[in-house]
Design an enzyme around this catalytic site. Structure first.
Site, PDB file in Angstrom:
ATOM      1  CG  ASP A  57      -0.621  -2.208  -0.232  1.00 28.50           C
ATOM      2  OD1 ASP A  57      -1.888  -2.284   0.249  1.00 28.50           O
ATOM      3  OD2 ASP A  57       0.337  -3.023   0.019  1.00 28.50           O
ATOM      4  NE  ARG A  97      -0.749  -1.923   5.425  1.00 24.04           N
ATOM      5  CZ  ARG A  97       0.169  -2.046   4.693  1.00 24.04           C
ATOM      6  NH1 ARG A  97       1.236  -1.975   5.185  1.00 24.04           N
ATOM      7  NH2 ARG A  97      -0.233  -2.219   3.372  1.00 24.04           N
ATOM      8  CG  HIS A 101     -10.889  -0.245  -0.110  1.00 23.83           C
ATOM      9  ND1 HIS A 101      -9.713  -0.604  -0.277  1.00 23.83           N
ATOM     10  CD2 HIS A 101     -11.334  -1.239   0.551  1.00 23.83           C
ATOM     11  CE1 HIS A 101      -9.280  -1.679   0.340  1.00 23.83           C
ATOM     12  NE2 HIS A 101     -10.295  -1.959   0.801  1.00 23.83           N
ATOM     13  CB  SER A 125      -4.189  -8.400  -7.368  1.00 23.67           C
ATOM     14  OG  SER A 125      -4.718  -9.102  -6.092  1.00 23.67           O
ATOM     15  CD  GLU A 158      -2.657 -13.254  -7.027  1.00 24.17           C
ATOM     16  OE1 GLU A 158      -2.651 -11.950  -7.182  1.00 24.17           O
ATOM     17  OE2 GLU A 158      -2.709 -13.986  -7.833  1.00 24.17           O
ATOM     18  CG  LEU A 209      -3.041  10.313 -17.987  1.00 21.75           C
ATOM     19  CD1 LEU A 209      -1.742   9.899 -17.779  1.00 21.75           C
ATOM     20  CD2 LEU A 209      -3.442  10.596 -16.511  1.00 21.75           C
ATOM     21  NE  ARG A 237       2.932  -3.029  -2.461  1.00 24.57           N
ATOM     22  CZ  ARG A 237       2.516  -4.296  -2.467  1.00 24.57           C
ATOM     23  NH1 ARG A 237       3.011  -5.089  -3.365  1.00 24.57           N
ATOM     24  NH2 ARG A 237       1.597  -4.711  -1.691  1.00 24.57           N
ATOM     25  NE  ARG A 282       3.401  -7.884  -0.085  1.00 26.68           N
ATOM     26  CZ  ARG A 282       3.706  -8.009   1.240  1.00 26.68           C
ATOM     27  NH1 ARG A 282       4.855  -8.260   1.769  1.00 26.68           N
ATOM     28  NH2 ARG A 282       2.717  -7.489   1.922  1.00 26.68           N
TER      29      ARG A 282
HETATM   30  C1  IPE Z   1      -1.429  -5.376  -4.234  1.00 30.87           C
HETATM   31  O1  IPE Z   1      -1.997  -5.079  -3.021  1.00 30.87           O
HETATM   32  C2  IPE Z   1      -2.772  -5.255  -5.049  1.00 30.87           C
HETATM   33  C3  IPE Z   1      -3.516  -3.902  -5.344  1.00 30.87           C
HETATM   34  C4  IPE Z   1      -2.978  -2.901  -4.940  1.00 30.87           C
HETATM   35  C5  IPE Z   1      -4.650  -3.891  -6.038  1.00 30.87           C
HETATM   36  P1  IPE Z   1      -2.182  -6.313  -1.702  1.00 30.87           P
HETATM   37  O2  IPE Z   1      -2.354  -5.604  -0.641  1.00 30.87           O
HETATM   38  O3  IPE Z   1      -3.310  -7.180  -2.337  1.00 30.87           O
HETATM   39  O4  IPE Z   1      -0.703  -7.116  -1.853  1.00 30.87           O
HETATM   40  P2  IPE Z   1      -0.371  -8.092  -0.588  1.00 30.87           P
HETATM   41  O5  IPE Z   1      -1.307  -9.048  -0.437  1.00 30.87           O
HETATM   42  O6  IPE Z   1       0.337  -7.204   0.495  1.00 30.87           O
HETATM   43  O7  IPE Z   1       1.165  -8.745  -1.419  1.00 30.87           O
HETATM   44  C1  IPE Z   2      -5.087  -1.373  -1.244  1.00 36.18           C
HETATM   45  O1  IPE Z   2      -5.183  -1.294   0.008  1.00 36.18           O
HETATM   46  C2  IPE Z   2      -6.042  -1.579  -2.023  1.00 36.18           C
HETATM   47  C3  IPE Z   2      -6.214  -3.121  -2.754  1.00 36.18           C
HETATM   48  C4  IPE Z   2      -5.642  -4.145  -2.467  1.00 36.18           C
HETATM   49  C5  IPE Z   2      -7.651  -3.314  -3.203  1.00 36.18           C
HETATM   50  P1  IPE Z   2      -5.277  -2.802   1.010  1.00 36.18           P
HETATM   51  O2  IPE Z   2      -6.700  -3.026   1.069  1.00 36.18           O
HETATM   52  O3  IPE Z   2      -4.324  -3.783   0.459  1.00 36.18           O
HETATM   53  O4  IPE Z   2      -4.540  -2.185   2.338  1.00 36.18           O
HETATM   54  P2  IPE Z   2      -3.719  -2.713   3.478  1.00 36.18           P
HETATM   55  O5  IPE Z   2      -2.521  -3.335   2.722  1.00 36.18           O
HETATM   56  O6  IPE Z   2      -4.527  -4.102   4.000  1.00 36.18           O
HETATM   57  O7  IPE Z   2      -3.507  -1.778   4.353  1.00 36.18           O
HETATM   58 MG    MG Z   3      -2.557  -4.430   1.060  1.00 38.31          MG
END
Ligand code: IPE
Ligand code: IPE
Ligand code: MG
Length: 263
Positions: A37, A41, A54, A82, A84, A148, A205, A211
Site C-alpha cells: 500500500d 501517496r 504503481h 482488491s 474493491e 518460491l 502492510r 487494517r
Molecule cells: C488494499 O489497499 C488493497 C491492495 C493493496 C491491493 P487499498 O489502498 O485498496 O486499501 P484501503 O482502501 O486503504 O483500505
Molecule cells: C496500493 O497503493 C496499490 C493498490 C491498492 C492497487 P494505493 O494505490 O492504494 O496507494 P495509496 O494508498 O492511495 O497511497
Molecule cells: Mg491504498
C-alpha cells in the site's frame, strides 16, 4: 514506557547480506503475505500521477521476490488488486490491469531462472483478456518450478472468496458428496482459493494503514502482523528482512502456553 505499537525500529547497523544470514540462522516464515500500500501517496509526494507510484511499486515487487526466494521463503502472496479497487477511476484500473503484463514481460525469465512458480488467487475470470493471458502463460511456464511460489492476489477479496467457498460446499452437500457434519474448519480451508498454500506466518502492510482491507480474513487468524509507515515504492530488502527478524523473535502461542510458561 509503552512500546510503540508499530515498534519496527530498523537495525541500521546491519548490511543486507548480514541481515540475510541473520534471518537464515532461524526458521524463515514459510508464507509471507504483503498488503502493498502507498503507491498513490508516493506519487503525490513527488507531484506525479498516481500510476507513477504503481510503476515504481512494481520494482519493489521484483526486489522483494528476489530477496524472499534467496532466504528460502516458500510462498509470497502479494495483494495487487482488491475486489474493491474497481471503484477507482477507469484510467487507474486500466493501468493496474496492464501492470502484471509488464511485470511478467520483463521479469518472467528471471523468475524461471530462480525456479519461482507463479500463481494467483482472486476471481481472474473478469480480468481483461491481456491480463488473464499473461498470468496463464506465466503459470503454465512455471508450473513445474519447485522454489518460491509467487502468488498474486488479483481481484481478490476475502469475503468474495468465502461466499464462493460456501456456495461450493453447499453444492457438494446438495449433491450428497458431503454431509453437513463433515463441514469443519479443514473443509472450509480446503475450499478457499489458498487451499494449496500454508497459512501465512507473517503479514506485512506498508504505508502506515493498520487494517486488513478484506485480505485473507480466515487465513490470518494466527498470523503475526507487521506494519510500517514506509510507502510500498520505498519498501526495500532491509525493511523486509527486518520484518522477518522481528517475526523470528515473536512467541507464537496459538492460544496455549509455550515452554517455560507451562512450568
Ligand atoms: C488494499 O489497499 C488493497 C491492495 C493493496 C491491493 P487499498 O489502498 O485498496 O486499501 P484501503 O482502501 O486503504 O483500505
Ligand atoms: C496500493 O497503493 C496499490 C493498490 C491498492 C492497487 P494505493 O494505490 O492504494 O496507494 P495509496 O494508498 O492511495 O497511497
Ligand atoms: Mg491504498
Amino acid at each position: 514506557m509503552f512500546k510503540n505499537f508499530l515498534g519496527n525500529k530498523a537495525n541500521t547497523a546491519l548490511t543486507i547480506e548480514q541481515r540475510k544470514s541473520e534471518c537464515m540462522r532461524e526458521a524463515v516464515p514459510s508464507h509471507i503475505a504483503i498488503i502493498m500500500d502507498g503507491n498513490g501517496r508516493w506519487a503525490k509526494k513527488r507531484a506525479l500521477p498516481r500510476v507513477a507510484g504503481h510503476r515504481e511499486g512494481m520494482k519493489t515487487v521484483k526486489k522483494i521476490t528476489r530477496c524472499a526466494s534467496e532466504i528460502g521463503v516458500k510462498a509470497l502472496t502479494v495483494y495487487a488488486f482488491s475486489t474493491e479497487n474497481w471503484k477507482r477511476p477507469k484510467d487507474e484500473v486500466d493501468f493496474l490491469m496492464r501492470l502484471p503484463v509488464d511485470f511478467l514481460d520483463t521479469f518472467l525469465p528471471e523468475l524461471i531462472e530462480r525456479n519461482v512458480r507463479v500463481e494467483t488467487i482472486g476471481d481472474s475470470s473478469v480480468l481483461p483478456l491481456h491480463t488473464q493471458k499473461a498470468l496463464t502463460e506465466a503459470m503454465e511456464t512455471t508450473k513445474h518450478n519447485t522454489g518460491l511460489v509467487l502468488n498474486f492476489a488479483l481481484n481478490y477479496g476475502s469475503r468474495d472468496e468465502m461466499v464462493k467457498a460456501m456456495k461450493a460446499i453447499m453444492m457438494r452437500v446438495a449433491e450428497g458428496e458431503l454431509t453437513a457434519e463433515q463441514v469443519d474448519e479443514d473443509c472450509i480451508t480446503a475450499h478457499l482459493m489458498t487451499a494449496h498454500l500454508p497459512e501465512p506466518d507473517l503479514l506485512i502492510r506498508t504505508s502506515g494503514e493498520v487494517r486488513l482491507s478484506n485480505f485473507m480474513l480466515w487465513q490470518l487468524a494466527y498470523t503475526e502482523l507487521w506494519f510500517t509507515d514506509m510507502l510500498w515504492p520505498d519498501f526495500n530488502e532491509a525493511a523486509f528482512l527486518d520484518a522477518v527478524m522481528s517475526y523470528q523473535k515473536r512467541n507464537r502461542r496459538y492460544g496455549g502456553l509455550k515452554g517455560e510458561e507451562t512450568k
